[in-house]
Design a protein around this motif. Structure first.
Motif, PDB file in Angstrom:
ATOM      1  N   LEU A  20      -4.378   8.067  -3.230  1.00  0.00           N
ATOM      2  CA  LEU A  20      -3.936   8.377  -2.471  1.00  0.00           C
ATOM      3  C   LEU A  20      -3.994   7.259  -1.931  1.00  0.00           C
ATOM      4  CD1 LEU A  20      -0.467  10.457  -0.719  1.00  0.00           C
ATOM      5  CD2 LEU A  20       0.164   8.924  -1.872  1.00  0.00           C
ATOM      6  N   ARG A  71       4.697   4.940  -7.537  1.00  0.00           N
ATOM      7  CA  ARG A  71       4.369   5.566  -8.537  1.00  0.00           C
ATOM      8  C   ARG A  71       3.768   5.624  -9.272  1.00  0.00           C
ATOM      9  NH1 ARG A  71      10.847   8.082  -7.833  1.00  0.00           N
ATOM     10  NH2 ARG A  71      10.794   9.204  -5.943  1.00  0.00           N
ATOM     11  N   LEU A  94       0.511   5.215  -8.781  1.00  0.00           N
ATOM     12  CA  LEU A  94      -0.508   6.061  -8.568  1.00  0.00           C
ATOM     13  C   LEU A  94      -0.146   7.522  -9.542  1.00  0.00           C
ATOM     14  CD1 LEU A  94      -1.119   8.160  -6.087  1.00  0.00           C
ATOM     15  CD2 LEU A  94       0.842   9.053  -5.724  1.00  0.00           C
ATOM     16  N   ARG A  95       0.874   6.629 -10.871  1.00  0.00           N
ATOM     17  CA  ARG A  95       0.491   7.626 -12.413  1.00  0.00           C
ATOM     18  C   ARG A  95      -1.117   7.303 -12.480  1.00  0.00           C
ATOM     19  NH1 ARG A  95       2.851  10.850 -16.279  1.00  0.00           N
ATOM     20  NH2 ARG A  95       0.817  10.816 -17.464  1.00  0.00           N
ATOM     21  N   LEU A 115      -4.073   9.045 -11.468  1.00  0.00           N
ATOM     22  CA  LEU A 115      -4.061  10.486 -11.714  1.00  0.00           C
ATOM     23  C   LEU A 115      -4.400  10.003 -13.211  1.00  0.00           C
ATOM     24  CD1 LEU A 115      -1.001  11.746  -9.300  1.00  0.00           C
ATOM     25  CD2 LEU A 115      -3.997  12.176  -8.848  1.00  0.00           C
TER      26      LEU A 115
END
Lengths: 205, 211
Positions: B156, B199, B202-203, B206
């Motif tokens: 984040l 998203r 962020l994905r 990750l």
């Protein structure tokens, strides 16, 4: 646009949601509420004084009856004529070059000539060794924290400054580094401001 | 004397938070309208009830946006101070929580833009005492969960402020798009697009961390 439900992302979000401490620090309600009340009160005081000043300075319509106004004008003209007759008039042209008004350094006392006769100089002193700046905020300047800044001329952490004030009773506080409100330790009178702080009280007769 | 009295007299706020049966949304709004009206009449204790009801949510929002408890507390204090000063401008056609969130979010944005903040070490700090949240979880599950949470915090932190805001409001605060619109002022369509892109970003972060 279609929203995707990504399992890996959802798993991570769920982990963060479950782990985060939802509990705010102890006493936050008291601190937040007290600060809000104090700041609103200061805001209102400053706003109220500013509004009163604006009302006082607002131009007003004045109605004069013709006869008294004419009489007043005649009397004024007579007084002016007498004054002109009694004033010696120099016939020598002024050959001296125009002189600029001397610059006054920030924080220095205002020139005495400029002060109205009823105002008196008041010297503020606060020893604050660690401070970067010290200001005085009070009734006399609408509690502005950026108007009357004190100087540390010796560089020894003793901040001093002078303000010219008319007779009256004033509440004030020092503002250190623009945020910390400090009661004048040398003031002989204090007044509880109702919020757990003490304003210094200054009386000028 | 207001502060002195109220510091020793929490009864109004305490009563509000200790009600046996929770109020429904409409009753809550009516109660808040009363508090706002009383606060505007000069009753500072009514504003305390507002602080008491909303400080927890605002703190959580600020903590999720900034990742620092001390900074989050600053935001909450400043938000309530601003709110009280501008209470006359509150439009009771909106929910009070929405208005307060908007103020807090604006302050968070200022904090995120601050150059001084960027000089500090980044990354959301782990929250002390978090391991006590659910004692029933087995130790290895807790560890996995803690790792995932930490990984997400760090990811984040790599997002831009607007993407981070989108994730915090939609996926952590679990607000509706209408609520997000009221808080951010952005149109719903733009918010939906922002959430999807946030998203995806962020994905991707990750995945990089997982590999």
């Amino acid at each position: 646009m279609r929203e995707e439900r990504d399992p890996i992302l959802q798993e991570h979000l769920a982990a963060l949601r479950s782990e985060e401490d939802p509990h705010p620090p102890e006493g936050l309600v008291n601190r937040a509420w007290t600060r809000a009340v104090v700041e609103r009160r200061r805001d209102q005081e400053a706003g109220g004084l500013a509004a009163r000043l604006r009302r006082a300075l607002r131009p007003r319509m004045v109605r004069l009856r013709v006869a008294p106004a004419l009489g007043l004008a005649l009397v004024s003209a007579a007084v002016a004529a007498v004054w002109v007759a009694r004033t010696p008039v120099s016939t020598v042209p002024d050959a001296s070059p125009p002189v600029a008004t001397p610059a006054v350094s920030a924080g220095a006392p205002a020139p005495r000539e400029a002060a109205p006769p009823k105002e008196v100089p008041v010297r503020f002193v606060l020893p604050a060794e660690e401070a970067r700046s010290v200001a005085v905020a009070g009734d006399f300047n609408d509690w502005r924290t950026d108007e009357l800044l004190l100087d540390d001329p010796e560089g020894n952490g003793v901040f001093v400054g002078t303000a010219w004030l008319r007779p009256g009773t004033y509440s004030y506080m020092f503002v250190v580094d623009g945020e910390r409100w400090v009661t004048d330790p040398y003031a002989s009178n204090h007044r509880n401001d109702g919020f757990g702080q003490q304003n210094a009280v200054l009386r000028i007769d | 004397m207001i502060a002195v009295v109220a510091l020793h007299d929490d009864t109004v706020a305490a009563r509000a938070s200790a009600l046996p049966a929770p109020l429904d949304a409409e009753e809550e709004r009516a109660q808040e309208r009363t508090w706002v009206a009383r606060a505007l009449e000069g009753d500072a204790r009514a504003f305390r009830c507002i602080v008491d009801r909303h400080h927890r949510g605002m703190f959580r929002l600020a903590l999720r946006m900034l990742g620092d408890r001390a900074e989050a507390e600053d935001v909450v204090q400043e938000a309530f101070a601003r709110a009280y000063k501008r209470l006359e401008h509150f439009d009771d056609g909106y929910r009070l929580s929405t208005w307060l969130y908007r103020i807090a979010l604006n302050i968070c944005r200022d904090h995120l833009k601050s150059p001084r903040r960027n000089e500090r070490p980044r990354g959301l700090s782990a929250v002390p005492g978090a391991e006590d949240v659910d004692d029933a979880l087995r130790a290895d599950q807790r560890l996995d969960r803690a790792r995932m949470a930490q990984r997400l915090r760090e990811s984040l932190d790599e997002l831009s402020a607007s993407y981070r805001e989108a994730i915090v409001l939609k996926d952590l605060e679990e607000l509706s798009y209408q609520e997000m619109k009221e808080i951010t002022g952005a149109p719903v369509t733009a918010l939906k697009i922002r959430v999807v892109r946030a998203r995806a970003k962020l994905r991707a972060i990750l995945e990089r961390e997982l590999s």
